[in-house]
Design a protein around this motif. Structure first.
Motif, short mmCIF file in Angstrom:
data_model
loop_
_atom_site.label_atom_id
_atom_site.label_comp_id
_atom_site.label_asym_id
_atom_site.label_seq_id
_atom_site.Cartn_x
_atom_site.Cartn_y
_atom_site.Cartn_z
N ALA A 189 2.51 1.72 -3.47
CA ALA A 189 1.62 1.99 -4.62
C ALA A 189 1.66 3.48 -4.95
O ALA A 189 1.68 4.34 -4.07
CB ALA A 189 0.20 1.54 -4.30
N LYS A 212 -3.74 5.76 -8.05
CA LYS A 212 -4.95 5.69 -7.24
C LYS A 212 -5.53 4.28 -7.27
O LYS A 212 -5.94 3.74 -6.23
CB LYS A 212 -5.97 6.70 -7.75
N LEU A 252 0.84 -1.20 0.00
CA LEU A 252 0.00 0.00 0.00
C LEU A 252 0.87 1.25 0.00
O LEU A 252 0.60 2.21 -0.74
CB LEU A 252 -0.93 0.00 1.21
N GLN A 253 1.92 1.24 0.79
CA GLN A 253 2.82 2.40 0.84
C GLN A 253 3.60 2.57 -0.46
O GLN A 253 3.91 3.69 -0.85
CB GLN A 253 3.78 2.27 2.03
N LYS A 282 -3.37 1.95 -5.22
CA LYS A 282 -3.57 2.14 -3.78
C LYS A 282 -4.90 1.53 -3.32
O LYS A 282 -4.97 0.90 -2.26
CB LYS A 282 -3.52 3.62 -3.42
#
Length: 137
Positions: free
Chosen positions: A71, A74, A68-69, A77
Protein backbone atom coordinates in the motif's frame (compact mmCIF):
# COMPACT_ATOMS: atom_id res chain seq x y z
CA UNK A 1 -18.58 -55.03 80.86
CA UNK A 2 -15.14 -55.97 79.53
CA UNK A 3 -16.70 -58.18 76.82
CA UNK A 4 -18.88 -55.26 75.79
CA UNK A 5 -15.82 -52.98 75.56
CA UNK A 6 -13.89 -55.55 73.52
CA UNK A 7 -16.82 -55.95 71.13
CA UNK A 8 -17.10 -52.16 70.71
CA UNK A 9 -13.38 -51.87 70.03
CA UNK A 10 -13.51 -54.70 67.48
CA UNK A 11 -16.51 -53.08 65.77
CA UNK A 12 -14.70 -49.73 65.67
CA UNK A 13 -11.61 -51.35 64.17
CA UNK A 14 -13.66 -53.16 61.52
CA UNK A 15 -15.60 -49.99 60.68
CA UNK A 16 -12.42 -47.93 60.35
CA UNK A 17 -10.82 -50.60 58.15
CA UNK A 18 -13.88 -50.66 55.88
CA UNK A 19 -13.99 -46.86 55.60
CA UNK A 20 -10.23 -46.82 54.94
CA UNK A 21 -10.64 -49.40 52.19
CA UNK A 22 -13.48 -47.39 50.65
CA UNK A 23 -11.37 -44.22 50.84
CA UNK A 24 -8.40 -45.91 49.25
CA UNK A 25 -10.62 -47.27 46.48
CA UNK A 26 -11.89 -43.73 45.87
CA UNK A 27 -8.30 -42.45 45.87
CA UNK A 28 -7.28 -45.12 43.35
CA UNK A 29 -10.22 -44.16 41.16
CA UNK A 30 -9.18 -40.50 41.31
CA UNK A 31 -5.57 -41.43 40.50
CA UNK A 32 -6.68 -43.48 37.49
CA UNK A 33 -8.82 -40.58 36.30
CA UNK A 34 -5.94 -38.10 36.65
CA UNK A 35 -3.65 -40.50 34.78
CA UNK A 36 -6.18 -40.81 31.94
CA UNK A 37 -6.32 -37.01 31.69
CA UNK A 38 -2.52 -36.77 31.46
CA UNK A 39 -2.40 -39.44 28.76
CA UNK A 40 -5.19 -37.70 26.85
CA UNK A 41 -3.45 -34.33 27.00
CA UNK A 42 -0.11 -35.77 25.89
CA UNK A 43 -1.80 -37.55 22.99
CA UNK A 44 -3.52 -34.31 21.93
CA UNK A 45 -0.15 -32.52 22.13
CA UNK A 46 1.32 -34.97 19.62
CA UNK A 47 -1.24 -33.85 17.05
CA UNK A 48 -0.81 -30.15 17.78
CA UNK A 49 1.81 -29.46 15.09
CA UNK A 50 -0.47 -30.90 12.40
CA UNK A 51 -3.36 -28.86 13.74
CA UNK A 52 -1.25 -25.67 13.67
CA UNK A 53 -0.35 -26.24 10.03
CA UNK A 54 -3.91 -26.96 8.93
CA UNK A 55 -5.35 -24.15 11.03
CA UNK A 56 -2.76 -21.65 9.78
CA UNK A 57 -3.67 -22.45 6.18
CA UNK A 58 -7.26 -21.38 6.86
CA UNK A 59 -6.22 -17.75 7.31
CA UNK A 60 -4.57 -15.29 4.94
CA UNK A 61 -2.49 -13.21 7.33
CA UNK A 62 0.53 -13.31 5.01
CA UNK A 63 -1.55 -11.98 2.10
CA UNK A 64 -2.81 -9.09 4.21
CA UNK A 65 0.75 -8.38 5.37
CA UNK A 66 1.93 -8.21 1.76
CA UNK A 67 -1.00 -5.91 0.91
CA UNK A 68 -0.01 -3.65 3.82
CA UNK A 69 3.57 -3.47 2.58
CA UNK A 70 2.42 -2.78 -0.97
CA UNK A 71 0.00 0.00 0.00
CA UNK A 72 1.25 3.48 -0.90
CA UNK A 73 -1.40 5.87 0.35
CA UNK A 74 -2.28 6.55 3.96
CA UNK A 75 -5.87 5.40 3.47
CA UNK A 76 -4.71 2.25 1.69
CA UNK A 77 -2.30 1.43 4.51
CA UNK A 78 -4.98 2.02 7.16
CA UNK A 79 -7.43 -0.23 5.30
CA UNK A 80 -4.82 -2.96 4.80
CA UNK A 81 -3.78 -2.69 8.46
CA UNK A 82 -7.43 -2.96 9.59
CA UNK A 83 -8.01 -6.06 7.45
CA UNK A 84 -4.78 -7.68 8.69
CA UNK A 85 -5.80 -6.92 12.30
CA UNK A 86 -9.22 -8.49 11.77
CA UNK A 87 -7.61 -11.59 10.30
CA UNK A 88 -5.14 -11.87 13.21
CA UNK A 89 -7.90 -11.54 15.82
CA UNK A 90 -10.03 -14.11 13.98
CA UNK A 91 -7.06 -16.50 13.86
CA UNK A 92 -6.31 -16.01 17.57
CA UNK A 93 -9.92 -16.57 18.66
CA UNK A 94 -10.24 -19.55 16.36
CA UNK A 95 -6.99 -21.01 17.75
CA UNK A 96 -8.23 -20.76 21.32
CA UNK A 97 -11.51 -22.49 20.52
CA UNK A 98 -9.84 -25.13 18.38
CA UNK A 99 -7.29 -26.09 21.03
CA UNK A 100 -9.91 -26.30 23.77
CA UNK A 101 -12.21 -28.39 21.60
CA UNK A 102 -9.34 -30.69 20.64
CA UNK A 103 -8.45 -31.26 24.30
CA UNK A 104 -12.10 -31.77 25.21
CA UNK A 105 -12.59 -34.29 22.41
CA UNK A 106 -9.51 -36.27 23.39
CA UNK A 107 -10.48 -36.27 27.06
CA UNK A 108 -13.98 -37.50 26.29
CA UNK A 109 -12.68 -40.24 24.01
CA UNK A 110 -10.03 -41.40 26.47
CA UNK A 111 -12.50 -41.38 29.38
CA UNK A 112 -15.01 -43.47 27.43
CA UNK A 113 -12.36 -45.96 26.37
CA UNK A 114 -10.91 -46.02 29.89
CA UNK A 115 -14.29 -46.78 31.42
CA UNK A 116 -14.97 -49.52 28.91
CA UNK A 117 -11.59 -51.12 29.61
CA UNK A 118 -12.16 -50.84 33.34
CA UNK A 119 -15.57 -52.52 33.10
CA UNK A 120 -14.15 -55.23 30.86
CA UNK A 121 -11.29 -55.92 33.28
CA UNK A 122 -13.72 -56.07 36.23
CA UNK A 123 -15.90 -58.55 34.33
CA UNK A 124 -12.82 -60.59 33.44
CA UNK A 125 -11.71 -60.66 37.09
CA UNK A 126 -15.20 -61.74 38.17
CA UNK A 127 -15.20 -64.53 35.57
CA UNK A 128 -11.73 -65.63 36.70
CA UNK A 129 -12.89 -65.78 40.31
CA UNK A 130 -16.02 -67.74 39.33
CA UNK A 131 -14.05 -70.21 37.25
CA UNK A 132 -11.49 -70.61 40.04
CA UNK A 133 -14.28 -71.21 42.59
CA UNK A 134 -15.98 -73.71 40.24
CA UNK A 135 -12.68 -75.43 39.58
CA UNK A 136 -11.93 -75.76 43.31
CA UNK A 137 -15.40 -77.21 43.97
Amino acid sequence: LSDYMVQRMMKAIVDSAESGAAGSAEERRQERFAYKQKVSDSHAGKRLSTLCTVHGNCFEVQTYKENLQAATTKEGKLEAFRKMGEECVAKAVSSIYTIHLLLLLHRINFNIVGRELEVASEKEEALDEESLAAHEA
